[in-house]
Scaffold this active site. Sequence first.
Site, PDB file in Angstrom:
ATOM      1  N   CYS A  67      -9.848  16.250 -96.890  1.00  0.00           N
ATOM      2  CA  CYS A  67      -8.566  15.728 -96.404  1.00  0.00           C
ATOM      3  C   CYS A  67      -7.468  16.779 -96.363  1.00  0.00           C
ATOM      4  O   CYS A  67      -6.457  16.584 -95.682  1.00  0.00           O
ATOM      5  CB  CYS A  67      -8.105  14.565 -97.280  1.00  0.00           C
TER       6      CYS A  67
ATOM      7  N   CYS B 130      -4.105  13.830-101.412  1.00  0.00           N
ATOM      8  CA  CYS B 130      -5.338  13.616-102.180  1.00  0.00           C
ATOM      9  C   CYS B 130      -6.519  14.065-101.335  1.00  0.00           C
ATOM     10  O   CYS B 130      -6.458  14.091-100.097  1.00  0.00           O
ATOM     11  CB  CYS B 130      -5.481  12.155-102.602  1.00  0.00           C
TER      12      CYS B 130
END
Length: 426
Positions: A90, A412
């Site tokens: 991510c 995150c």
Amino acid sequence: MTFKPVYVVDGARTPFLKVRGGPGPFSAGDLAVQAGRALLLRQPVPATSLSEVIVGCAAPTPDETNIGRVVGLRVGTGHRVPAWTVMRNCASGMQALDSACANIQTGRSDLVLACGTDALSRAPLLFSDAMVRWLAKWNGAKSTGQKLGLLRQFRPGYLAPVIGLLKGLTDPVIGISMGQTAENLAWEFGITRREMDQFSVRSHERAICGINRQAFDEISAIIDAKGNAYTEDDGIRRDSTADKLGKLKPVFDKPSGNITAGNSSQVTDGAAALLLASEDAVSKWNLQPIGRIVDAQWAALDPAQMGLGPVHASAPILQRHGLAVNDLDLWEINEAFAAQVLGCLRAFESEKYCQTHFGMPALGTLDQDKLNVDGGAIALGHPVGASGARIVLHLLQALRARNLKRGMAAICIGGGQGGAMLVETL
């Protein structure tokens, strides 16, 4: 090593296009190229004068494996400018920025085009292992009899596709999906379904206000092969309410879970590009930077609680600079899930959590008027490889629009990591 300033000269991103079934109009390379070209056209620097191109991408397709080199050549760097690809799930876009910073600080580069991109609509459909084994036998069959025997062994179930995107969103070590890790945080911190849905509505409302204020100047229109123009993020819901979201069924923990499609980030195609420069390059080319990257940090934690990665990455930066959470003017925390962002806020203010994990008192209660002021990934979308670059770029734009100075972008990372960057406007 003496820290050398790393300047953000400018940035651009594509509209984020929600996946609506089937491949989207652009590949990940197409998206990064259009963002990169829009950015470079505004600058006095020719693409051939770049030191390097770095592209973060979580899911490049087989025809764009080293997508960094593909993008570099297509934006016009010529053959002599090196380009490479990074992947930190991510945070791949943020990793591209950090890799550029590292090379600028060591003097290996002066001017870097750093991008994040993903076309999740083009994530592949895969054959099952059973189908692959059958095909291997079929290709090895030498006689008609052998092939007839294999046809008798074939089962229609072999044709059931394996969805590559779902495989990628499932942690291979602990065997649970990213959505289930968000359910873990909701349970640990007592986050209710109503809180998640209200946070999601706020994301859409702030994004709509941002559009009305023309807060997304970093978006550059893109045009597909048929001449269709895409000018804005297309997943924002103007009619979103907590009551409507409350009717959606859980996706990851059926039937009693709380994570739904409505309080999760949208599956999206998009790209963001930033031009980073050393002090010498700024002077040489008479550039007008919009800000600078002051500090960055990567952290790791239990993959089952990966959503708290922004806390683990930003805490050391706050400590190094002697800052409390509200000493910063604005925050961008990528909205993978509403429960994940709310979990970060609760971890910041938890004495127990901060003492256990950082050996320090609670970091404080973050003023939510400083958080994701123009909405986040729940409304805008989360093209996995692009989001880390997007939040850094938009944080600088939001600070500048409000005549503010300092902010933190944090994200995150699937697999149990977090990334954060401290930025300042100029």
